[in-house]
Every structure is written in structure tokens, then in C-alpha cells.
Design a protein around this motif. Structure first.
Motif, PDB file in Angstrom:
ATOM      1  N   ARG A   7       0.837  -1.198   0.000  1.00 20.73           N
ATOM      2  CA  ARG A   7       0.000   0.000   0.000  1.00 20.73           C
ATOM      3  C   ARG A   7       0.870   1.245   0.000  1.00 20.73           C
ATOM      4  O   ARG A   7       1.840   1.332   0.757  1.00 20.73           O
ATOM      5  CB  ARG A   7      -0.921   0.042   1.229  1.00 20.73           C
ATOM      6  N   PRO A   8       0.561   2.227  -0.851  1.00 18.48           N
ATOM      7  CA  PRO A   8       1.335   3.474  -0.812  1.00 18.48           C
ATOM      8  C   PRO A   8       1.043   4.222   0.480  1.00 18.48           C
ATOM      9  O   PRO A   8       0.046   3.958   1.154  1.00 18.48           O
ATOM     10  CB  PRO A   8       0.802   4.241  -2.031  1.00 18.48           C
ATOM     11  N   GLY A   9       1.897   5.157   0.805  1.00 17.12           N
ATOM     12  CA  GLY A   9       1.657   5.959   1.998  1.00 17.12           C
ATOM     13  C   GLY A   9       0.422   6.826   1.842  1.00 17.12           C
ATOM     14  O   GLY A   9      -0.040   7.114   0.736  1.00 17.12           O
ATOM     15  N   ALA A  10      -0.131   7.243   2.962  1.00 18.01           N
ATOM     16  CA  ALA A  10      -1.299   8.124   2.952  1.00 18.01           C
ATOM     17  C   ALA A  10      -0.842   9.558   2.730  1.00 18.01           C
ATOM     18  O   ALA A  10       0.158  10.007   3.297  1.00 18.01           O
ATOM     19  CB  ALA A  10      -2.044   8.007   4.276  1.00 18.01           C
ATOM     20  N   VAL A  11      -1.571  10.278   1.910  1.00 15.30           N
ATOM     21  CA  VAL A  11      -1.284  11.697   1.693  1.00 15.30           C
ATOM     22  C   VAL A  11      -1.662  12.457   2.962  1.00 15.30           C
ATOM     23  O   VAL A  11      -2.740  12.235   3.532  1.00 15.30           O
ATOM     24  CB  VAL A  11      -2.079  12.258   0.496  1.00 15.30           C
ATOM     25  N   LEU A  12      -0.786  13.333   3.413  1.00 15.71           N
ATOM     26  CA  LEU A  12      -1.008  14.081   4.657  1.00 15.71           C
ATOM     27  C   LEU A  12      -1.316  15.542   4.361  1.00 15.71           C
ATOM     28  O   LEU A  12      -0.640  16.186   3.556  1.00 15.71           O
ATOM     29  CB  LEU A  12       0.244  14.012   5.537  1.00 15.71           C
ATOM     30  N   PHE A  13      -2.362  16.042   5.039  1.00 17.73           N
ATOM     31  CA  PHE A  13      -2.676  17.464   5.021  1.00 17.73           C
ATOM     32  C   PHE A  13      -2.722  17.939   6.473  1.00 17.73           C
ATOM     33  O   PHE A  13      -3.651  17.601   7.208  1.00 17.73           O
ATOM     34  CB  PHE A  13      -4.033  17.725   4.362  1.00 17.73           C
ATOM     35  N   GLY A  14      -1.696  18.674   6.879  1.00 16.24           N
ATOM     36  CA  GLY A  14      -1.669  19.239   8.224  1.00 16.24           C
ATOM     37  C   GLY A  14      -2.169  20.668   8.170  1.00 16.24           C
ATOM     38  O   GLY A  14      -1.463  21.570   7.702  1.00 16.24           O
ATOM     39  N   LEU A  15      -3.399  20.875   8.631  1.00 16.65           N
ATOM     40  CA  LEU A  15      -4.033  22.190   8.512  1.00 16.65           C
ATOM     41  C   LEU A  15      -3.813  23.012   9.776  1.00 16.65           C
ATOM     42  O   LEU A  15      -3.554  22.452  10.845  1.00 16.65           O
ATOM     43  CB  LEU A  15      -5.536  22.016   8.251  1.00 16.65           C
ATOM     44  N   PRO A  16      -3.951  24.325   9.672  1.00 13.37           N
ATOM     45  CA  PRO A  16      -3.831  25.160  10.875  1.00 13.37           C
ATOM     46  C   PRO A  16      -4.965  24.860  11.848  1.00 13.37           C
ATOM     47  O   PRO A  16      -5.903  24.121  11.527  1.00 13.37           O
ATOM     48  CB  PRO A  16      -3.921  26.581  10.322  1.00 13.37           C
ATOM     49  N   GLY A  17      -4.873  25.423  13.034  1.00 13.34           N
ATOM     50  CA  GLY A  17      -5.852  25.102  14.067  1.00 13.34           C
ATOM     51  C   GLY A  17      -7.064  26.010  14.118  1.00 13.34           C
ATOM     52  O   GLY A  17      -8.117  25.599  14.622  1.00 13.34           O
ATOM     53  N   ASN A  18      -6.957  27.244  13.622  1.00 11.31           N
ATOM     54  CA  ASN A  18      -8.088  28.165  13.683  1.00 11.31           C
ATOM     55  C   ASN A  18      -9.227  27.667  12.806  1.00 11.31           C
ATOM     56  O   ASN A  18      -9.001  27.249  11.665  1.00 11.31           O
ATOM     57  CB  ASN A  18      -7.681  29.568  13.257  1.00 11.31           C
ATOM     58  N   PRO A  19     -10.469  27.715  13.295  1.00 12.39           N
ATOM     59  CA  PRO A  19     -11.593  27.100  12.581  1.00 12.39           C
ATOM     60  C   PRO A  19     -11.801  27.606  11.156  1.00 12.39           C
ATOM     61  O   PRO A  19     -12.023  26.806  10.248  1.00 12.39           O
ATOM     62  CB  PRO A  19     -12.795  27.434  13.471  1.00 12.39           C
ATOM     63  N   VAL A  20     -11.759  28.920  10.954  1.00 12.00           N
ATOM     64  CA  VAL A  20     -11.980  29.436   9.606  1.00 12.00           C
ATOM     65  C   VAL A  20     -10.820  29.057   8.695  1.00 12.00           C
ATOM     66  O   VAL A  20     -11.010  28.697   7.525  1.00 12.00           O
ATOM     67  CB  VAL A  20     -12.189  30.954   9.626  1.00 12.00           C
ATOM     68  N   ALA A  21      -9.599  29.100   9.216  1.00 13.59           N
ATOM     69  CA  ALA A  21      -8.426  28.732   8.424  1.00 13.59           C
ATOM     70  C   ALA A  21      -8.511  27.276   7.978  1.00 13.59           C
ATOM     71  O   ALA A  21      -8.104  26.929   6.866  1.00 13.59           O
ATOM     72  CB  ALA A  21      -7.152  28.975   9.220  1.00 13.59           C
ATOM     73  N   VAL A  22      -9.040  26.419   8.838  1.00 15.24           N
ATOM     74  CA  VAL A  22      -9.220  25.014   8.468  1.00 15.24           C
ATOM     75  C   VAL A  22     -10.156  24.899   7.275  1.00 15.24           C
ATOM     76  O   VAL A  22      -9.875  24.197   6.295  1.00 15.24           O
ATOM     77  CB  VAL A  22      -9.767  24.201   9.664  1.00 15.24           C
TER      78      VAL A  22
END
Length: 428
Positions: free
Chosen positions: A310-325
Motif C-alpha cells: 500500500r502506498p503511503g497516505a497523503v497528509l494534510f496538516g491544517l492550521p488550528g483556527n476554525p476558519v483557516a481550516v
């Protein structure tokens, strides 16, 4: 599979500390590889799914020449410069073929969708005719041309031709089209599996008792809604404390089960937590400062699955502020997940609207301001902001029906200037 360094080398002017919004999408377009697994599903279960192969029509649509109107069918070669008078010798209804023959000077009353009798090629709408005293109909001069109001067999879709294309997302209209061909099942890409968790010791889950300095997690629920609306299979891993063992267990579990991982929080420059360190330990990850507002910090990459098959999972590390997410999801994650699903690469359409107010904007970054689009008195679109544009003001997203997109090179906006708007309808 290319490494992040290889992808970065392909992009002109790549700067992880000042990456443009367009640069983010260019990078993700090279990073994300579509899921290849296919399954066959019933039409009633296929809404929103992505076609894994072309759907070839087994029949002509329509299956025969038929009338596009309620009226009278006749041989159009009889049309000339003057009026045409025809004898009505019968009626043909949808679902039944006319069994008789129609000669010169004659016509058949016909209903919409009924098969055109042999030798007839033209239909005059009933309301355009006059009725003579002897019951014959009169067609005014120069009203029609031969062939008018006749649908040809296969003019919509010809037998053996693609009716729907690989990469199409199946809309209600597409389901109806497939059903009209007599096709009960369609080949689709399996649902993309996305694991999601929030990070931080200050995050409370619903049901937890309030405590000083802590906030209830909203990102988990907005991301769940965004992923569900997109048609993903969501793996909810809850809130993960800022502890190395807990974070490693969460990332490892997510990578073993999902095609993509989304986190919120823990990616800002200089944050004193373990999230970034764990991302680096377990995968090939880049940390960006994007020239945008809101949502400057973001991490992307791959986390190894632990399974050579299985290939690795694509990662999206988003900021913590709700609107920014939500903004980073709409601007970057959603297009990438559609690519992961095998959907055709299409940027969300931007509408033009007239700004009802002046908006301050610094050139050199892309800004996404929450706005309300309405119809002005002259019928054109107009938009106003929802007020406070702070990245923690989640209520402003509820009050908005779209994002005002102020592009990288754009400066201040004067009242009355046209601006681009990304509408929420059908997306969130």
C-alpha cells in the motif's frame, strides 16, 4: 512515486516559506496519485461517485425518430410558398407505432415522444394550425421547414458511443441518463478513505467538562461535514493529545487504514508541540508558510502505511483556527481529494460580483474573505463581507454563502469594483 524534494525541484520559484496559493495547488497536483480500485454499484447508490470507466451506450437515444411536439406529422416535401392543407387520418400516441400509411395531402395527429410514422419527417405544433370547416388543418405559409420538430434516432446518444466519461462525478442528471440506457450498475472508483483527528491538549471533545484555557473542538465536525459532502469514507480518530506516543499511534493507525490523513493544529512555526516532529519521523513531509489569509501554516506530504503493498497516505496538516481550516480545505484539500478520487481536474468556478464596500488588501498574498452574494436591483451580482474576518470567527462562515477571492497580485478593492467569489452551494 516522486519524493517531495523531486516535486519541489520541478516547480519554478518554489519557496516553502512564501508559497503562493497557486503554488500549493501545483505542488499537490504532482503529489496526489489517484486511487485505482474499481467497484460496480447500483444506480441508486452511485450519486456523487466518480466513474472508473466510460459508460458505453447499448442503445440509440432516442431509439427511434419521434415527435418533439404535440401536433401533426406529415411529409415535409409538401411545403411550398403558400398555405398547406392536410387531411387528418388518425392519431398516434407515445409508446405505439402507427400501423397505417400516410399519403400525399394527409397527416397524423401526434403526441410528444410518439414514433414518427414511416415516410413522415416534419411536425407542425397544434397551436400553429387552423382548422378548416371540413376538419382538415391549414398550415400557414413559411411557418416550417422540412424536418422541423422531429427528434432523430440516436441524436442524443448513439449506440456504442460513450454516454458518460471516466472521471465524471455522477450527478442526479447522470444517474437518470444511465437509467435511460437500461444500465442498472455503473463502474466507480471506490470511496476514498480519509482519517481525521484534531491535536492539542487544550481541545475538549463534546461531553467533556469545561476547564480554564480549553476550547471545544469544532474543526472535527466541520471537516467531517466537508468530507461527507465530498463523498469520502471518514475515519474519525477524535482528539489526540500532544504526547509523542499518542501522536505516533494516531498517525500509524491512520496511515494503515486511510488514503489521506487530515489533522488540525500543530503546524505553526515555532509551536512547542510534538506534532511536527512526529510527522517528520513517520513520513516525507514539507512545512509551508503560504502567502494567504487566513491559513498561513500548512504541512503536506506522505505518511508510510507500514504495508509494502500500500502506498503511503497523503497528509494534510491544517492550521488550528476554525476558519483557516475550512478555507485551506476548500482552496487546497478538496481539489486534491477530488484528484485522489480520479475525478477530472477542475478548479472551482469563480463568479464575478460587484463589491458593495471597500476592502483593504495587501498585494503579495491571496486573501479569502467571507462574503454574502446577492442580486442587485439591476440583476447583477453584488457581494459584501460578513464583518469580522478573524480566522477564529466561525460564525462568519455560517453567515456567508461564499468566499471573496482576492488574488495574489491584487491590491485594495474600491466599492463597486468587480471581485471573484467562490460559492459555497454544493460544497459545504
Amino acid at each position: 512515486m516522486k519524493s517531495l524534494d523531486q516535486i519541489a525541484a520541478e516547480l519554478q520559484g518554489y519557496d516553502p516559506q512564501a508559497l503562493s496559493a497557486q503554488g500549493v495547488n501545483d505542488f499537490l497536483a504532482r503529489l496526489v496519485e489517484p486511487v485505482g480500485e474499481m467497484q460496480s454499484v447500483a444506480i441508486m447508490e452511485a450519486l456523487g461517485r466518480v466513474l472508473a470507466a466510460d459508460v458505453i451506450s447499448p442503445v440509440d437515444v432516442p431509439p427511434h425518430d419521434n415527435s418533439a411536439m404535440d401536433g401533426f406529422a406529415f411529409d415535409g416535401s409538401q411545403l411550398g410558398d403558400g398555405e398547406l392543407t392536410l387531411e387528418v387520418i388518425g392519431t398516434t400516441l407515445a409508446g405505439k407505432a402507427w400501423q397505417g400509411s400516410v399519403g400525399p395531402g394527409q397527416c397524423v395527429k401526434i403526441m410528444t415522444g410518439a414514433i414518427m410514422p414511416a415516410g413522415l419527417d416534419t411536425v407542425v405544433p397544434q397551436e400553429f394550425t387552423k382548422t378548416a370547416t371540413d376538419g382538415r388543418i391549414v398550415i400557414p405559409a413559411k411557418l416550417l421547414a422540412a424536418g422541423d420538430n422531429r427528434r432523430l434516432a440516436g441524436e442524443d446518444i448513439a449506440r456504442g458511443k460513450p454516454a458518460l466519461l471516466r472521471g465524471d462525478r455522477l450527478t442526479p442528471a447522470a444517474l437518470g441518463l444511465a437509467a435511460s440506457l437500461g444500465i442498472p450498475t455503473v463502474p466507480v472508483v471506490r470511496r476514498v478513505r480519509v482519517a481525521y483527528f484534531s491535536t492539542g491538549d487544550e481541545i475538549l471533545s463534546l461531553g467533556d467538562a469545561p476547564r480554564e484555557g480549553a476550547v471545544y473542538d469544532s474543526n472535527r465536525y466541520t471537516v467531517f461535514g466537508l468530507l461527507t459532502r465530498l463523498g469520502c469514507e471518514v475515519i474519525d480518530l477524535g482528539v489526540v493529545r500532544d504526547e509523542p506516543a499518542a501522536l505516533e499511534a494516531a498517525f500509524t493507525d491512520a496511515a494503515s487504514r486511510a488514503d489521506a490523513i487530515i489533522t488540525s493544529g500543530g503546524v505553526s512555526v515555532g509551536e512547542a508541540d510534538y506534532t511536527k516532529a512526529m510527522m517528520k519521523k513517520l513520513g516525507d513531509v514539507a512545512f509551508w508558510r503560504i502567502a494567504m489569509r487566513p491559513g498561513r501554516p500548512m504541512a503536506v506530504g506522505r505518511i508510510e502505511s507500514g504495508d509494502a503493498k500500500r502506498p503511503g497516505a497523503v497528509l494534510f496538516g491544517l492550521p488550528g483556527n476554525p476558519v483557516a481550516v475550512m478555507v485551506t480545505f476548500l482552496a487546497f484539500v478538496r481539489p486534491a481529494l477530488l484528484q485522489l478520487m480520479g475525478a477530472k481536474a477542475e478548479q472551482p468556478p469563480l463568479l464575478k460580483a460587484r463589491s458593495e464596500e471597500a476592502i483593504r488588501k495587501k498585494a503579495g498574498r491571496t486573501e479569502y474573505q467571507r462574503g454574502w452574494v446577492s442580486v442587485a436591483a439591476d440583476g447583477s451580482l453584488q457581494v459584501r463581507t460578513t464583518g469580522n474576518q478573524g480566522s477564529g470567527v466561525l460564525s462568519s462562515m455560517v453567515q456567508a454563502n461564499g468566499l471573496i477571492v482576492l488574488h495574489h497580485a491584487q491590491g485594495n478593492v474600491a466599492a463597486g469594483d468587480p471581485v471573484d467569489v467562490m460559492m459555497f452551494e454544493g460544497v459545504i
